[in-house]
Scaffold this motif. Structure first.
Motif, mmCIF file in Angstrom:
data_model
loop_
_atom_site.group_PDB
_atom_site.id
_atom_site.type_symbol
_atom_site.label_atom_id
_atom_site.label_comp_id
_atom_site.label_asym_id
_atom_site.label_seq_id
_atom_site.Cartn_x
_atom_site.Cartn_y
_atom_site.Cartn_z
ATOM 1 N N GLY A 79 20.285 47.710 19.928
ATOM 2 C CA GLY A 79 21.533 47.868 20.265
ATOM 3 C C GLY A 79 21.401 46.973 18.791
ATOM 4 N N ILE A 80 22.529 47.186 17.094
ATOM 5 C CA ILE A 80 22.159 46.793 16.235
ATOM 6 C C ILE A 80 23.732 46.167 16.379
ATOM 7 C CG2 ILE A 80 22.629 47.364 13.738
ATOM 8 C CD1 ILE A 80 20.906 50.315 14.655
ATOM 9 N N MET A 81 23.461 44.665 15.144
ATOM 10 C CA MET A 81 25.028 44.047 15.003
ATOM 11 C C MET A 81 25.020 44.609 13.816
ATOM 12 S SD MET A 81 25.923 41.135 13.359
ATOM 13 C CE MET A 81 24.617 40.244 13.515
ATOM 14 N N ILE A 82 26.113 44.203 12.631
ATOM 15 C CA ILE A 82 25.970 44.155 10.885
ATOM 16 C C ILE A 82 27.327 43.152 10.888
ATOM 17 C CG2 ILE A 82 27.617 46.421 11.366
ATOM 18 C CD1 ILE A 82 25.879 47.274 8.547
ATOM 19 N N ARG A 83 27.242 42.656 10.357
ATOM 20 C CA ARG A 83 28.244 41.466 9.512
ATOM 21 C C ARG A 83 28.635 42.492 8.058
ATOM 22 N NH1 ARG A 83 30.505 36.087 9.754
ATOM 23 N NH2 ARG A 83 30.817 34.990 8.099
ATOM 24 N N THR A 84 29.475 42.747 7.607
ATOM 25 C CA THR A 84 28.965 43.565 6.289
ATOM 26 C C THR A 84 30.854 43.007 5.371
ATOM 27 O OG1 THR A 84 28.792 45.410 4.876
ATOM 28 C CG2 THR A 84 29.660 45.677 7.283
ATOM 29 N N TYR A 85 30.674 44.288 4.273
ATOM 30 C CA TYR A 85 32.103 43.851 3.923
ATOM 31 C C TYR A 85 33.164 44.902 4.320
ATOM 32 C CZ TYR A 85 29.823 40.597 0.412
ATOM 33 O OH TYR A 85 29.722 39.209 -0.062
ATOM 34 N N ALA A 86 33.122 46.247 3.754
ATOM 35 C CA ALA A 86 33.739 46.838 3.761
ATOM 36 C C ALA A 86 33.669 47.242 4.884
ATOM 37 C CB ALA A 86 33.521 48.582 2.991
ATOM 38 N N HIS A 87 34.926 48.048 6.042
ATOM 39 C CA HIS A 87 34.557 48.130 7.051
ATOM 40 C C HIS A 87 34.504 49.467 7.747
ATOM 41 C CE1 HIS A 87 35.847 47.352 11.814
ATOM 42 N NE2 HIS A 87 36.560 48.868 11.441
ATOM 43 N N ARG A 88 34.379 50.649 6.369
ATOM 44 C CA ARG A 88 33.682 51.880 7.220
ATOM 45 C C ARG A 88 32.644 51.528 7.339
ATOM 46 N NH1 ARG A 88 36.564 55.905 7.736
ATOM 47 N NH2 ARG A 88 34.382 56.788 8.971
ATOM 48 N N THR A 89 31.604 51.193 6.426
ATOM 49 C CA THR A 89 30.436 50.753 6.870
ATOM 50 C C THR A 89 30.229 50.689 8.020
ATOM 51 O OG1 THR A 89 30.037 49.761 4.516
ATOM 52 C CG2 THR A 89 28.099 49.311 5.903
ATOM 53 N N VAL A 90 30.863 49.775 8.865
ATOM 54 C CA VAL A 90 30.124 49.627 10.433
ATOM 55 C C VAL A 90 30.620 50.810 10.769
ATOM 56 C CG1 VAL A 90 31.387 48.487 12.510
ATOM 57 C CG2 VAL A 90 30.989 47.422 10.245
ATOM 58 N N ILE A 91 32.111 51.532 10.921
ATOM 59 C CA ILE A 91 32.212 52.831 11.333
ATOM 60 C C ILE A 91 30.878 53.812 11.413
ATOM 61 C CG2 ILE A 91 34.051 54.499 11.464
ATOM 62 C CD1 ILE A 91 36.156 52.299 11.108
ATOM 63 N N ASP A 92 30.959 53.856 10.382
ATOM 64 C CA ASP A 92 29.951 55.060 9.895
ATOM 65 C C ASP A 92 27.969 54.951 10.582
ATOM 66 O OD1 ASP A 92 31.707 56.576 7.830
ATOM 67 O OD2 ASP A 92 30.469 55.232 6.257
ATOM 68 N N LEU A 93 28.054 53.394 10.520
ATOM 69 C CA LEU A 93 27.359 52.618 10.640
ATOM 70 C C LEU A 93 26.919 53.945 12.639
ATOM 71 C CD1 LEU A 93 24.637 51.713 10.659
ATOM 72 C CD2 LEU A 93 25.263 49.805 11.715
ATOM 73 N N ALA A 94 27.401 53.218 13.470
ATOM 74 C CA ALA A 94 28.399 53.404 14.379
ATOM 75 C C ALA A 94 28.232 55.196 15.205
ATOM 76 C CB ALA A 94 29.254 52.769 15.336
ATOM 77 N N ARG A 95 29.010 55.811 13.763
ATOM 78 C CA ARG A 95 28.793 57.172 13.928
ATOM 79 C C ARG A 95 27.461 58.283 13.987
ATOM 80 N NH1 ARG A 95 34.270 59.023 10.160
ATOM 81 N NH2 ARG A 95 35.765 58.499 11.648
ATOM 82 N N GLY A 96 26.339 57.192 13.057
ATOM 83 C CA GLY A 96 25.383 57.810 12.842
ATOM 84 C C GLY A 96 24.161 57.008 14.437
ATOM 85 N N ALA A 97 24.569 56.270 15.005
ATOM 86 C CA ALA A 97 22.796 55.221 15.369
ATOM 87 C C ALA A 97 23.546 56.194 16.490
ATOM 88 C CB ALA A 97 23.897 53.962 15.466
#
Length: 319
Positions: free
Chosen positions: A112-130
């Motif tokens: 599993g991956i937890m991410i705390r970041t700035y742009a919400h797009r980053t989380v969406i793209d991470l989820a699409r690739g993971a």
């Protein structure tokens, strides 16, 4: 909910991402809340519960945090697994590697991956690739783990959620976005008072109102703090300048000068109102010391429940 329904719900959550409450049904959110409360009872009574034994959570931090790091790391340990802290300086993301390549690679190592970041797009793209569950630890658009912990805390204190009124005073930021969606999904009435120019995102407002219409809840946006707080069961605020907006501090102090939560304005809430703040707080700025340190304040119950709510999310998605 019957035992069979609970089993079906648990099965439906395995392997999913937790990017925002908008992606979860009211029944799924309530399941996570009940699971969080159950895991809290187990932890308090010393009852071992380790469904994630041998599993590893990667924690990507592009934004620093006290509560997010400690609660996820301790929570993963209590569930029998291991948490791996990864700062932005530890990853090739800062050197040009794509989110897709990072997600694909980390999915080969992690559960599993937890991410705390700035742009919400980053989380969406991470989820699409993971290919493993991705959990949103915070973005500039939403903070679903905090909102889940908040509603767990209200449920514990009030014994119910549906029909309660929550008033939020302050910036229309990521925190209020997740609170609005949670309130809408849970059939609560929410009122938000923000100064002009600092309103919540119109798309989140629209989605929240659509969901509230299905659950018997409601959402009011106003400039009037008294209108928002009147008869409230819960009063919530956040810092005026969130992380990343520090350069706007002086301008925001002017814009928000009439939006402090203090003894005068909370006199319009119900006598047994609960005061909440996601922390860190600036006493004397967005909230007076008398309120945040007063008898109605449950800020540290909230902070503790980050541990239990996030354990529920990890156990449901990763076990």
């Amino acid at each position: 909910m019957s035992e069979i329904a609970i089993q079906d719900m648990a099965a439906s959550l395995k392997g999913r991402d937790f990017l925002g409450l908008v992606d979860y049904t009211p029944e799924e959110i309530r399941y996570l809340l009940d699971l969080a409360i159950d895991l809290k009872k187990k932890q308090k009574s010393g009852q071992p519960f380790q469904p994630l034994k041998g599993k590893t959570l990667g924690m990507i931090f592009e934004k620093s945090s006290t509560r997010t790091r400690v609660s996820f790391e301790v929570g993963m340990y209590q569930l029998g697994g291991h948490a791996l802290f990864l700062s932005k300086n530890d990853l090739q993301l800062g050197r040009g590697e794509t989110i897709w390549d990072t997600a694909q690679t980390m999915s080969r190592y992690l559960d599993g991956i937890m991410i705390r970041t700035y742009a919400h797009r980053t989380v969406i793209d991470l989820a699409r690739g993971a290919t493993v569950p991705v959990i949103n630890g915070l973005t500039d658009r939403s903070h679903p783990c905090q909102a889940l912990a908040d509603y767990q805390t209200v449920l514990e204190q009030k014994g119910k959620l549906q029909g309660l009124k929550i008033a939020y005073i302050g910036d229309g930021n990521n925190m209020v976005h997740s609170l609005m969606m949670g309130a809408a999904k849970l059939g609560m009435h929410m009122a938000v008072a923000s100064p002009e120019g600092y309103d919540p995102d119109p798309e989140v407002v629209k989605n929240s109102r659509e969901n509230a219409a299905l659950t018997g809840g409601s959402l009011l946006l106003t400039r009037d703090t008294r209108e928002a707080i009147e008869n409230a069961d819960v009063v919530y605020t956040d810092v005026w300048a969130s992380m990343g907006f520090e350069s706007e501090q002086s301008a925001r102090e002017i814009a928000f000068k009439n939006y402090q939560v203090n003894e005068e304005i909370t006199s319009y809430a119900k006598k047994d109102y609960l005061f909440m703040h996601c922390l860190p707080a600036h006493r004397g700025e967005e909230v007076s010391e008398g309120v945040i340190d007063g008898p109605n304040s449950i800020i540290f119950d909230q902070a503790e429940n980050r541990l239990h709510a996030q354990k529920a999310v990890m156990a449901a998605l990763m076990s």
